[in-house]
Each structure stands twice: as structure tokens, then as C-alpha cells.
Design a protein around this motif. Structure first.
Motif, PDB file in Angstrom:
ATOM      1  N   GLN A 643      36.156  42.781  43.050  1.00 53.40           N
ATOM      2  CA  GLN A 643      37.003  43.158  44.175  1.00 53.40           C
ATOM      3  C   GLN A 643      36.866  42.147  45.318  1.00 53.40           C
ATOM      4  O   GLN A 643      37.863  41.770  45.949  1.00 53.40           O
ATOM      5  N   MET A 646      38.897  38.929  44.391  1.00 55.34           N
ATOM      6  CA  MET A 646      40.311  39.024  44.082  1.00 55.34           C
ATOM      7  C   MET A 646      41.234  38.208  44.990  1.00 55.34           C
ATOM      8  O   MET A 646      42.133  37.517  44.497  1.00 55.34           O
ATOM      9  N   THR A 665      43.315  43.761  38.490  1.00 51.89           N
ATOM     10  CA  THR A 665      43.725  44.605  39.618  1.00 51.89           C
ATOM     11  C   THR A 665      44.562  45.791  39.145  1.00 51.89           C
ATOM     12  O   THR A 665      44.451  46.895  39.702  1.00 51.89           O
TER      13      THR A 665
END
Length: 875
Positions: A643, A646, A665
Motif C-alpha cells: 500500500q 502503490m 489494487t
């Protein structure tokens, strides 16, 4: 030749046995002892059990050696040399027969001959005559439905030329059978819808001669070390188009609406490369300099063919420059046919491709067929111009064609994309190596078709890349030039390639060829990095493969690291079972990379953690290393680090990383709840990324995250010219269900036949439980092909399981037919998977088992058996 596709079969790990433990043994001779005078000597005999065991082992060893001698697959002995083959052919569509007259000029190769033996499978023979020294005579012969042994009236001496004339009718469908994963049938010549009774399928004839199947339609010496020039006359309906090797030199109109075309190839090639195609083709013409190019496809698909094959002239120019050898033939045609039994085939001057390359102009927008086009094109040099002398040496054809895909990708799309392709090839080989480890060049196999495997293709291509990496670009391509020019229009074995490299580089390369081409397996390494002295990192490497079965490898490798954003590297050579290397880096280093660019074919164990992979992603300048870092973090389920990464991953310059990041995602749409910036970034990608597949991935994320919020955007995207983008948008709209755009909008797409639209529509009909769509499912099942059909069959079966009144029996008949008769492995698998949806019916299961029992491909049969056994266990 190329196979398609390789990644459908997924077997449980229990199908495979891992390599055994490494066992070391040692022995020591006893020291000599003196004998006291007068003492008698005594010879101690080993126990009876030991004698018997030794005798048994000796007998078994002799038997094994005998079997090896008897099963050795030697290159064909050259008794005669065919100089020229002339064929005059017409076709009986009703009998699916070839009516021919063959005129074959030949001469003894080295010794005088009293007989000539030709391969001719499943013929009905007429008159055979021979002409030598101007005298013609009828000849006696013996025929066993496989070979014709022709008796000559007098001895034929070296230097003499004999012209054989043979009248025959060939029946390619007699005694034909399934071949291999690469070539799924052995007819040699194929009549497609011969009586023109299938409305959606045009009548065609095409050939596929590799390995030794062209002798199903003309008499020859069907061995790869034979070569001849040829003339082929084809008598066909005047409305049809013919294609063959070489140039079309004459067309003659005949009576009754017929026409005779004459094709001539005045440069010699191997028998398996002879080819014809007949059909109602459209033709797209192009050029590379003065070289004529043509793309043949069913009429109505010409605009698509222009796009699909658009890079052909550029590819030829690129390969010519790299090799220093001009395209060696007078023209190059590429032909797309129905029901081809492989991915494609590199016939000299006339490559034939499967129907998946038959695309409309819109479908061709996202065409990704350059790899197969490059593969067959490179064969025109490696395989056609210079030909492996035996199937044992097949990788000399296929490894180069496989590696051409890397070369073209590297040139056209960059090194990162090429390296990702290389990793795919490695994984393809490693999957096969779980159950099969054989020499790349191998002389012991049951059938020629056994050579068409991931060793010959994928492993071979990666090995060529390692050779290039070792000798360097300049010497690598100089060596290929020497190899091609020295052996032009002749057959070769692996040592010819080695000697070409040794001649060019000045280096003994036996070590490389022995361990990679002439032995089996691959290195299994354990790598340890000691960071305790940051100024001089110590690297320890152990080779852990079973040395009783596999070589101890000599492995040149690179270690790299980064200093203030600058990439540094050093090269070393591993040539011991255990070896240590001091990096002597001087500036302190906290993290180093072993084979960061993924050049080597090996399995490596090295202790790294999520922090290591996080840093690898953030600092590596190698796209595939950054890709590896993300992929590893997914495998380790470290979603916290993912995360965090990303935003950077979604803006990576390598499109595959952006695409992977979007897939990650999509599995975690909650990340968008935590970050409006992330959501905005994904919407920005959906709106305008330079790559359609990346845009489609972003649309998939938005459709998963909040299709209601993005409904207006999805309705825009669904009209995009790219099917990839439109398909993702349509899936997003399908996710809205009954609250979505409604039937009026969705039904606009019901008439589409592209699988990327058909599958979302099938999903929509299932999700909304739409009755009355049985005919739609039937029509689409018959219009789809290849992988599109494979993916659709699951929806197709589910619909008729849910609504049997819509045509259950008809659906079962279709699925049974595909499982039993499709020449595409993955379609057979898709049909099987669909049929398992009806497994509550004992009669259906019984028929599935009967068809499964007849399956000739062992991997497919194992797949069937595994799930059928699981079904039995449940019941």
C-alpha cells in the motif's frame, strides 16, 4: 514452429516429484601386504550374495547399454540426394484426397545404388517410371503404405541423375493421429470444410509438414537433412487463391472454371518446409525494399491483417542488420488459416498461422502477436536457410526462433519488456522440469514429436541469451553471421554452432555447450551475503543440484549495488561446488543484488525479507527487478508495504509494473478509501495512460471500487475503440446488476462476437438470471475461437446448468464434441471444465470418463484423472 498456449494447465504440486538428496560416496584401496616365504596365499571370495548382486547389476547395465544403442536417434543416412521435386496436384474434396504426379530428380549421395526408397504414407500408387541417360523405363517397386522401395534396372552411380515419375493418390486422413503439444495432428495436408457445408467456415486446404508429415501428400525423403529445389503446379477452381513456396511464375486458365498455378522455389530447402494453401483469401501487399511481402487472410479481414502484420518490414530490416545476412528468400508470405494444428509454421517463404491472428481492424488495435510473427520470421534464417540435420538438434531451429522474440521486444519495446518475456520462458521451462529433465540436444526419444517441448524452445532461448551475455553483443552477432554464412543452405548439428562461436571469439566454449546443450537440468544455488564488513561484502555460493545426475556448472554472474543512485556492478565466475567472492566495494553498501537483470537460468535460494524487497523496488534501475519486488511482496502478503509503494508503482515508467500494481489494487479497493490521491491517480490512468492494457486495468479497479460513482465514466469507456478498454468498462457496468444501466444499453453489445465483449455479456445474463438467451449462448460458442472460446465455455456451461430448458442437451453435445475432437488442448480442457458442471448426472460423468480415457496427451489426461478422482472421492 510455435506452440500455443503454454500457461493453461495448472497441476497440483503432488503431480511432481522433486529431485533427490545429494549423496556422496568414497572408496579407498587397501595397501599392499608382503607375504612370508613358505606361507600359502589365500584368495578370499566375496559372499555369494555380493556375487549375485554384482552379476545382476552387470546384466542390467549391459541391457541398458544395448537399449541405448538400439534406440539411438541418428541423423538420417544420405543414400541419394534429391535435386529437384516437381508436383502436379489436384484435389478430390469429396474423398479428401490429393491426386498427384511427382517428378523427382535425384543422384546417389556417395555410393552406387540399385534401389531408391521414398517416404509415401497412405498412397494409392499408379505407374512409376524412371529416366536416366535419356532412356525411360517402367520400374517395379514394393510398397508398405509407408515407403516405396523402387528397383532400378541398372546401378545408379555417383554423378548419374535419375528422374522418377510417380502417379499417385494420397489420402492424408488415413491413419492420421494426434502428434504432440506443438503439433496436434499428423495428416500433413488438411481439408477444411471440404464439402462447404458449414456456413461460418470457408473451405480451405493447407499443409503442415513438420516433423515428417509432408510425405502424407507427396513422395520424398522426409528427413530434415535432405534439401531440394521445387516446382508445384496446383489445379484449383478459378475463384480460389493458391500460395506456396517461392514465386508464382505462371497461371493458366483451364476448362470448367479451373485454373493451374505454378509456384517455383529455385533455392533448396528441407522437405518438411514445403507447403501449399488454397482458399478464398484476401491479400494485403507490402514490401521491404524490393522484397515482396503478402498477408493472406479471409476476405473481410484485410484491414485487420494490415495492422496485425504491420511490423513485418521493420522486423526484416532489424534482423538483417543484427545478423548481417539479408533475407535469404525471394518473397515472404504470411497466411492465416482455420483450424491450424499448431500456433504457426515457418514454411519457406510462406509461414502459416492459426486463426487467432484473423482479426478485424478494431480487434487488431490491441493485437499482441508480434512475438509469433517474429518467431516464424526468424526461422527463415534459423531452420530454413540453415537447418538442423536431425530432430535431435531441433533446438538449433527453435531456440533461435524463441530468442528472436526477445530480440524484437528489446529493440521495439525496451529491455525491461524483453526481460519479462525471458522470465516467462524460464518459468515455462521450470514447470516442465518438475517432471522432465532431458538434454537439450538428445538422441534418445520415442517419437520425433517428443522434441517439441519447453526444453527445445524456452530453455534453448534462455541459453542463447546467456551465451550472448557471456561473449558480448558484438561477438554474439558476429558468431551468428559466421554460422549462417558458413552453413548456408545446409544442415547442421550443435557442434557447428559451437565451432562458429569459437572461431569468432577465439575461446574454447566446450564448457558452455557441454553443460547447457549436451547435459540436462539446471543449477540449484544457495546464495548467502555477509554484510558484516560493509566495505567488502562477502558472497558465498553453493551448488546444490544432484551431482550424480546433473553437471557441476561454470556460471559467470554479476553482482550489482547502488551508491547514491548510481548503479555499480562486478562480474565473477562460479566454478566450484562451494565458492566465496569478495566484492571489494570499498564504499559501504547495505544491499547487493545477485543477477539483478535476471539473465541466468537457475533456481536460487537467498534469504531476503520484505524490507529488502521494498528497497529493491525503490532503488533498482532494472524494471524486472522492481517487478520481482512487487510480486514477492504479494506472495508474502505484505500488504502494508505494498500500500505504501502503490503511488510510486502506479507511475513507474515500465508499463508492466503499472499493470501489476493495478491488479494488486483491484484486490484491495479499500486502499482507495484511505487515499483520495490514490483514487484520483487511478482515475487519471483510466483516462489517459499511454497503454490500453493499463487503462483497462485502472477501469477494472474503478469498477470494483465503486461502479455507481464511476458509472458515467464507464458508459464513456464502453464506447472506446479498444476492446480491452470497452471490455473492462462493460464488466464494471455488469457489476451494477439490476441497478445498472439497464437492458437497453447492455443489449447494444449482444451482437458483438469479440470474446472481450461476449464474456462480460455472458456474465451479465447469468448475474441477472436472464432467460431466453440459450440461442445467444449457442451462437457465441460457435463464433468464438481459441482462448476466447476457452474462457467462454465456463459461462456457457453454467447457463445451461442454471436453465436446462434453454437447450441442455444441445449444450452437452457441443461440450462433448469439443472435449473429444478439438485440436486445441486448452479448448478440450475448457470443455471438460464445463462438463464437470453437469457432474450430478451419472450418464454425463460416464461419458466424460470414456472420452478422458481416449485422451492421448499425458498432461491433459492427468488433469482429467485428477479431477475425476476428486469427484469420485466426494461421492
Amino acid at each position: 514452429m510455435i506452440t500455443m498456449p503454454k500457461n493453461i494447465l495448472q497441476f497440483p504440486a503432488s503431480f511432481f516429484l522433486m529431485a533427490g538428496l545429494l549423496i556422496f560416496s568414497a572408496c579407498k584401496t587397501s595397501e599392499p601386504t608382503s607375504k612370508t616365504s613358505g606361507q600359502s596365499s589365500q584368495v578370499l571370495s566375496p559372499p555369494v550374495e555380493q556375487v549375485n548382486e554384482d552379476s545382476l547389476q552387470n546384466v542390467l547395465l549391459k541391457k541398458r547399454k544395448e537399449r541405448e544403442l538400439l534406440s539411438y536417434q541418428a541423423s538420417a543416412t544420405r543414400k541419394v540426394d534429391i535435386l529437384h521435386t516437381e508436383l502436379d496436384l489436384s484435389f478430390d474434396y469429396q474423398k479428401t484426397a490429393v491426386i498427384g504426379i511427382a517428378k523427382i530428380s535425384l543422384t546417389p549421395f556417395a555410393k552406387s545404388q540399385k534401389t531408391v526408397t521414398l517416404d509415401a504414407k497412405d498412397f494409392e500408387l499408379g505407374k512409376i517410371s524412371g529416366t536416366t541417360r535419356g532412356q525411360e523405363s517402367n520400374l517395379n517397386y514394393r510398397y508398405d503404405q509407408k515407403q516405396i522401395e523402387i528397383y532400378l534396372p541398372e546401378t545408379l552411380n555417383p554423378g548419374d541423375t535419375l528422374l522418377l515419375t510417380i502417379a499417385y493418390t494420397a489420402f492424408p486422413e488415413r491413419n492420421s493421429g494426434q502428434g504432440s503439444e506443438a503439433i496436434t495432428d499428423t495428416k500433413g495436408l488438411y481439408f477444411i470444410d471440404p464439402m462447404d457445408t458449414i456456413p461460418s467456415k470457408p473451405r480451405m486446404i493447407w499443409t503442415q509438414g513438420e516433423t515428417e508429415h509432408n510425405s502424407k501428400w507427396f513422395p520424398t525423403i522426409d528427413k530434415p537433412n535432405e534439401r531440394f529445389t521445387q516446382t508445384i503446379h496446383l489445379t484449383v477452381a478459378d475463384s480460389l487463391v493458391t500460395i506456396s513456396n517461392g514465386m508464382l511464375t505462371k497461371q493458366t486458365k483451364l476448362d470448367n472454371g479451373m485454373r493451374k498455378d505454378t509456384w517455383e522455389l529455385r533455392i533448396s530447402h528441407a522437405p518438411y518446409l514445403a507447403a501449399i494453401a488454397v482458399g478464398d483469401f484476401g491479400k494485403v501487399e507490402a514490401k521491404h525494399g524490393d522484397l515482396p511481402l503478402a498477408y493472406y487472410v479471409e476476405k473481410g479481414y484485410e484491414k485487420g491483417a494490415e495492422k496485425v502484420f504491420a511490423h513485418t518490414p521493420e522486423m526484416i530490416a532489424f534482423f538483417e542488420k543484427k545478423l548481417g545476412v539479408m533475407f535469404p528468400w525471394p518473397k515472404y508470405d504470411q497466411i492465416v488459416v482455420r483450424d491450424f494444428v499448431s500456433g504457426a509454421m515457418e514454411n519457406t517463404t510462406a509461414s502459416i498461422f492459426m486463426e487467432e491472428l484473423r482479426l478485424t481492424e478494431r480487434e487488431a488495435i490491441d493485437s499482441e502477436w508480434d512475438y509469433i510473427i517474429a518467431h516464424e520470421l526468424f526461422h527463415q534464417w534459423f531452420g530454413d536457410y540453415v537447418t538442423a540435420e536431425s530432430w535431435s538438434n531441433l533446438t538449433l531451429n527453435e531456440a533461435f526462433a524463441n530468442y528472436s522474440e526477445y530480440l524484437w521486444n528489446e529493440y521495439k519495446n525496451g529491455k525491461d519488456e524483453a526481460k519479462l518475456k525471458l522470465i516467462t520462458e524460464k518459468e515455462t521451462y521450470f514447470q516442465e522440469a518438475l517432471s522432465k529433465k532431458v538434454n537439450l540436444i538428445r538422441f534418445y526419444y520415442e517419437d520425433n514429436e517428443d522434441m517439441f517441448d519447453s526444453h527445445s524452445y524456452s530453455k534453448g532461448g534462455v541459453i542463447l541469451h546467456m551465451l550472448r551475455d557471456y561473449v558480448g553483443d558484438e561477438l554474439f552477432f558476429q558468431s551468428l553471421n559466421y554460422y549462417l554464412t558458413t552453413h548456408a543452405l545446409s544442415s547442421v548439428e550443435v557442434h557447428d554452432l559451437r565451432l562458429a562461436f569459437e572461431k569468432t571469439t577465439g575461446e574454447d566454449l566446450n564448457w558452455f555447450f557441454n553443460q547447457w546443450f549436451l547435459d540436462k537440468g539446471h543449477p540449484e544455488l544457495e546464495v548467502e551475503v555477509d554484510y558484516s564488513i560493509p566495505e567488502n561484502i562477502l558472497i558465498s555460493v553453493s551448488q546444490n543440484q544432484d551431482l550424480k545426475e546433473f553437471p557441476l556448472y561454470k556460471i559467470p554472474f554479476e553482482v550489482s549495488w547502488y551508491e547514491e543512485g548510481s548503479r555499480k556492478s562486478k562480474r565473477f565466475v562460479l566454478n566450484q561446488a562451494f565458492q566465496q567472492f569478495a566484492l571489494e566495494n570499498q564504499a559501504p553498501v547495505g544491499q547487493v543484488y545477485w543477477d539483478e537483470e535476471k539473465n541466468l537460468l537457475l533456481e536460487k535460494t537467498i534469504k531476503v525479507d520484505s524490507a529488502f524487497m521494498r528497497k529493491q523496488f525503490l532503488e533498482s534501475q532494472v524494471g524486472v527487478a522492481r517487478y520481482e519486488a512487487l510480486d514477492s511482496l504479494v506472495a508474502w502478503e505484505n500488504f502494508e508495504v505494498l500500500q505504501e509503494l502503490m503511488p510510486k508503482a502506479l507511475t513507474d515508467e515500465f508499463w508492466s509494473i503499472r499493470e501489476l500494481s493495478l491488479r494488486i489494487t483491484q484486490s484491495h479497493p479499500e486502499w482507495l478509501l484511505d487515499s483520495q490521491d490514490l483514487e484520483d491517480l487511478i482515475f487519471e490512468i483510466a483516462e489517459g495512460d499511454s497503454r490500453n492494457s493499463v487503462r483497462a486495468g485502472a477501469i477494472d479497479v474503478l469498477g470494483t471500487y465503486d461502479p455507481f460513482k464511476y458509472q458515467a465514466a464507464l458508459k464513456r469507456y464502453v464506447n472506446d475503440e479498444s476492446y480491452l478498454i470497452a471490455s473492462s468498462a462493460l464488466m464494471g457496468l455488469v457489476a451494477l446488476g439490476e441497478e445498472g444501466p439497464g437492458d437497453d444499453l447492455m443489449e447494444r453489445f449482444a451482437g458483438e462476437d469479440n470474446s472481450r465483449i461476449v464474456i462480460p455479456m455472458a456474465d451479465y445474463y447469468l448475474n441477472t438470471a436472464k432467460k431466453g438467451k440459450g440461442d445467444w449462448f449457442e451462437r457465441k460458442a460457435r463464433s468464438l475461437k481459441g482462448e476466447g472460446l476457452y474462457y467462454f465455455l465456463g459461462y456457457y456451461a453454467e447457463y445451461f446448468v442454471t436453465f436446462p430448458e434453454e437447450g441442455r442437451d444441445k449444450a452437452l453435445a457441443f461440450l462433448f464434441d469439443k472435449m473429444e475432437n478439438s485440436n486445441q488442448i486448452f479448448v478440450r480442457l475448457g470443455a471438460f471444465q464445463g462438463l464437470m458442471g453437469f457432474a450430478d448426472d451419472k450418464d454425463v460423468v460416464a461419458r466424460i470418463k470414456r472420452i478422458a480415457a481416449k485422451e492421448s496427451m499425458s498432461q491433459v489426461k492427468n488433469y482429467y484423472d485428477y479431477f475425476l478422482q476428486a469427484l469420485s472421492d466426494e461421492n
